[in-house]
Design an enzyme around this catalytic site. Structure first.
Site, PDB file in Angstrom:
ATOM      1  N   THR A 153     -37.202  -6.903  31.744  1.00 54.27           N
ATOM      2  CA  THR A 153     -35.813  -7.009  32.235  1.00 54.27           C
ATOM      3  C   THR A 153     -35.784  -6.324  33.599  1.00 54.27           C
ATOM      4  O   THR A 153     -36.138  -6.941  34.606  1.00 54.27           O
ATOM      5  CB  THR A 153     -34.808  -6.370  31.263  1.00 54.27           C
ATOM      6  OG1 THR A 153     -35.212  -5.041  30.963  1.00 54.27           O
ATOM      7  CG2 THR A 153     -34.705  -7.187  29.988  1.00 54.27           C
ATOM      8  N   LYS A 176     -41.683  -3.659  26.705  1.00 54.24           N
ATOM      9  CA  LYS A 176     -40.741  -3.712  27.824  1.00 54.24           C
ATOM     10  C   LYS A 176     -39.726  -2.592  27.633  1.00 54.24           C
ATOM     11  O   LYS A 176     -39.459  -2.160  26.510  1.00 54.24           O
ATOM     12  CB  LYS A 176     -40.050  -5.066  27.930  1.00 54.24           C
ATOM     13  CG  LYS A 176     -39.059  -5.441  26.859  1.00 54.24           C
ATOM     14  CD  LYS A 176     -37.689  -4.833  26.868  1.00 54.24           C
ATOM     15  CE  LYS A 176     -37.062  -4.746  28.227  1.00 54.24           C
ATOM     16  NZ  LYS A 176     -35.707  -4.062  28.108  1.00 54.24           N
ATOM     17  N   THR A 187     -35.564   2.913  23.877  1.00 48.34           N
ATOM     18  CA  THR A 187     -35.117   1.530  23.803  1.00 48.34           C
ATOM     19  C   THR A 187     -36.123   0.607  24.402  1.00 48.34           C
ATOM     20  O   THR A 187     -36.456   0.714  25.558  1.00 48.34           O
ATOM     21  CB  THR A 187     -33.833   1.334  24.567  1.00 48.34           C
ATOM     22  OG1 THR A 187     -32.890   2.150  23.969  1.00 48.34           O
ATOM     23  CG2 THR A 187     -33.405  -0.111  24.476  1.00 48.34           C
ATOM     24  N   GLU A 267     -35.946   3.308  35.164  1.00 46.00           N
ATOM     25  CA  GLU A 267     -35.067   2.857  36.244  1.00 46.00           C
ATOM     26  C   GLU A 267     -34.766   3.960  37.256  1.00 46.00           C
ATOM     27  O   GLU A 267     -34.208   4.998  36.912  1.00 46.00           O
ATOM     28  CB  GLU A 267     -33.737   2.376  35.658  1.00 46.00           C
ATOM     29  CG  GLU A 267     -33.844   1.007  35.022  1.00 46.00           C
ATOM     30  CD  GLU A 267     -32.562   0.602  34.308  1.00 46.00           C
ATOM     31  OE1 GLU A 267     -31.663   1.438  34.181  1.00 46.00           O
ATOM     32  OE2 GLU A 267     -32.489  -0.565  33.887  1.00 46.00           O
ATOM     33  N   ASN A 386     -27.698   1.093  37.721  1.00 50.77           N
ATOM     34  CA  ASN A 386     -26.854   0.959  36.543  1.00 50.77           C
ATOM     35  C   ASN A 386     -25.372   0.838  36.856  1.00 50.77           C
ATOM     36  O   ASN A 386     -24.550   0.845  35.956  1.00 50.77           O
ATOM     37  CB  ASN A 386     -27.113   2.127  35.593  1.00 50.77           C
ATOM     38  CG  ASN A 386     -28.474   1.980  34.937  1.00 50.77           C
ATOM     39  OD1 ASN A 386     -28.708   1.036  34.198  1.00 50.77           O
ATOM     40  ND2 ASN A 386     -29.380   2.892  35.256  1.00 50.77           N
ATOM     41  N   SER A 391     -25.806  -4.730  33.149  1.00 56.33           N
ATOM     42  CA  SER A 391     -27.136  -4.885  32.550  1.00 56.33           C
ATOM     43  C   SER A 391     -27.122  -4.285  31.167  1.00 56.33           C
ATOM     44  O   SER A 391     -26.165  -3.670  30.763  1.00 56.33           O
ATOM     45  CB  SER A 391     -28.207  -4.216  33.412  1.00 56.33           C
ATOM     46  OG  SER A 391     -28.001  -2.821  33.474  1.00 56.33           O
TER      47      SER A 391
END
Lengths: 391, 391
Positions: A153, A176, A187, A267, A386, A391
């Site tokens: 993603t 992922k 997650t 991220e 974010n 997302s």
């Protein structure tokens, strides 16, 4: 034994084929559908799932189909989480499994489904179902890399790992996950495969032991997903039945490798932070303290700024119920004991934080147990990634 | 009764003098030392302190001196928290109280001390102690504003509030705090004063009731301080003994006013976010869910980006142990019920998030209790403020 040229990730072990294709679920046109098939002879499987009480439809489905300890295939999509989509979302997951079963001549009750992407949006089934046919046509013994690419993603790189045992069996996997990493599973979607001959109960034991100290100890941003899924499929194609200890260790090695790849690709992060809590009264205390430190936004900002702000570590420890005496806490940052006995220790100017990896060590001086939790710094790039789009 | 011209903040009530001066503790040369003196006739007082187990020296001191329910004065400094400074740091706090007592002819055991600033650094006593003399010389019945200015750290504005009762008594107060706000007291220093005649036990009851639903429900960044202190001093100078309900309500009003000022001035924030959890089985459930939502970094980023990402609200609710059915959760953002029954509700494009205030409503449909928690969005400015320098 045939001369097997190992692929990467989920096709490193014999007995598996995989594919990754573009079904069109993602607006970007990037690959978004992966298929992993176990050609046997064994179909033993195990799985662990998010502990979030708000569970996505594919999690509810896959928990169900795994109850008999067998899986023939896993279908995974990026571009949509199919979470918080109600009964119709569950029907979509069911239809996806049925489509895989029909296309490959399998039983839908042996097909796990995993999804990742935005919560609260129905999947475009008119694109996804034809994508399943496309993926089925592409299934290959070297399809592990394409599958790993298709489940990305916001990941900047795809993630695979392999542990090959000298006795002739292998554990491989793909993952992922780049944000929303938190305990009760960081997650993520993870599929592990092995050609070792291991039954479902032993797979389950090895998988739970491995995730407990790897994925469960990655806490990038304290946020727990609705879709976390880690599956382990065993084909027995190597013909070798390993000792449980050796097998568990191989599974742990692959999980640890993938977990660190998740941390390294979180991220917006500029630092990978290892929190070591030592000399705790219990392992649970050590984990509680390490998580509290890992989730302290002020400390995460300080680490981003390469500021060895140990006061924020102590403030985080102080919010826990772990056994410790505030006047007996020692804290090191990158090996320099900047806090001794709950007060000023060595000169903080001795601490260098230029490297991407930062190690925070908290010595509770309350026992002999320990735990490690991985996190990241908090950066303006994280905020941007974010906040700039859904997302 | 003399014709009292009410000042602001801690000198709004009769019987109090205050001052704020520059002792030189802050390198910036900004005011950094405040003094509040109760001239009586009553010296009744109450306080609540951080629940962090790592407590700063002034917290340990002030808890001790408050045990008899009396305070003559409070001395507060910014520019250094005097936390994690060991026995020598405690001696510094003790010496500060002694200096106030000696200068004003009081008993050191009736002098509370509060400090705020960087953790783990000793205070410059050679500057602080002369600053006490300076402040004592400046004490004035209209010194409330100067005192409020002197306790600022990263606050962009000073914060005062007043509730004047028609019966002739007043509650006033000042607060500082702009980051590190979290429960078990939003991290802050607060001094409240009243000229009502209220004994220490009733002050304590009113203060605990007020902080429980005001400062304790501000959760700007999930980080709990080592120095949180809220003091309430009563001079009885109005000669009026109010009913306990009216008094408690006035204290709550001033606390709520100051708490919202803290939210409105939180470090780097661009949104003030009110989390209303309704129809919970218990108030504790409502608070747990509201805090979980308030601490979700992904949601806080989405709010910054004005993205009504309700999936992140559900993911946060799902991590709690509160009573609810995932398929019966409703979520509104700024009044639009974007999630109904755990799934897609009204069109998210109907949500406007342009204003600074954002309201997230989570309906658990599990009872009739409720709670509100205040937080802020997560911004690049927050990261900058907390990474660019030690604080």
């Amino acid at each position: 034994m045939t001369n097997h040229l190992p692929g990467v990730g989920v096709t490193a072990a014999k007995g598996f084929r995989a594919a990754g294709v573009t079904a069109g679920i993602k607006a970007s046109g990037s690959p978004d559908l992966a298929l992993v098939v176990n050609d046997g002879p064994s179909l033993a499987a195990a799985g662990v799932f998010t502990s979030n009480r708000v569970k996505a439809a594919p999690v509810l489905w896959s928990e169900q189909v795994l109850k008999d300890g067998h899986l023939s295939a896993v279908v995974l999509n990026s571009g949509g989480a199919n979470a918080c989509t109600g009964p119709l979302g569950f029907q979509d997951t069911h239809a996806t499994a049925e489509k895989v079963a029909e296309t490959l001549g399998l039983n839908a009750a042996d097909v796990a489904v995993a999804s990742t992407g935005l919560i609260g949006v129905r999947l475009p089934m008119e694109l996804l179902l034809p994508g399943v046919e496309l993926a089925a046509a592409e299934l290959a013994e070297d399809g592990g890399e394409a599958a790993a690419v298709a489940i990305k993603t916001t990941d900047t790189v795809h993630k695979t790992a392999v542990a090959a045992h000298p006795d002739g069996w292998t554990v491989g996997g793909m993952a992922k996950g780049a944000g929303m990493l938190a305990p009760g599973l960081a997650t993520m979607l993870v599929v592990l495969t092995t050609d070792a001959a291991v039954d479902a109960a032993d797979l389950d034991a090895a998988l739970r032991a491995a995730t407990r100290t790897t994925f469960d100890r990655v806490d990038s941003d304290g946020c727990m997903s609705t879709n976390d899924t880690v599956l382990l499929l065993a084909s027995a194609a190597s013909g070798v039945t390993p000792g449980q200890d050796a097998f568990a260790e191989a599974v742990r090695t692959v999980c640890a490798d993938l977990a660190l790849q998740l941390v390294g690709d979180a991220e917006g992060a500029s630092k990978d932070v290892r929190i070591d809590v030592v000399n705790a009264a219990t392992e649970a205390d050590a984990v509680e303290v390490a998580r509290s430190i890992a989730r302290n936004n002020l400390l995460k900002c300080a680490i981003h700024g390469e500021d060895p702000n140990w006061g924020r570590v102590l403030a985080a420890i102080g919010t826990t119920a772990a056994a410790f005496d505030p006047d007996a806490l020692d804290v090191a940052i990158n090996g320099v004991w900047v806090c001794r006995g709950g007060s000023v220790g060595e000169d903080r100017d001795l601490v260098s934080m230029k490297d991407r990896q930062v190690v925070v060590t908290a010595d509770l001086n309350a026992g002999s147990d320990r735990a490690t939790v991985w996190t990241n710094d908090l950066t303006a790039d994280y905020v941007h990634e974010n906040s700039a789009y859904s997302s």
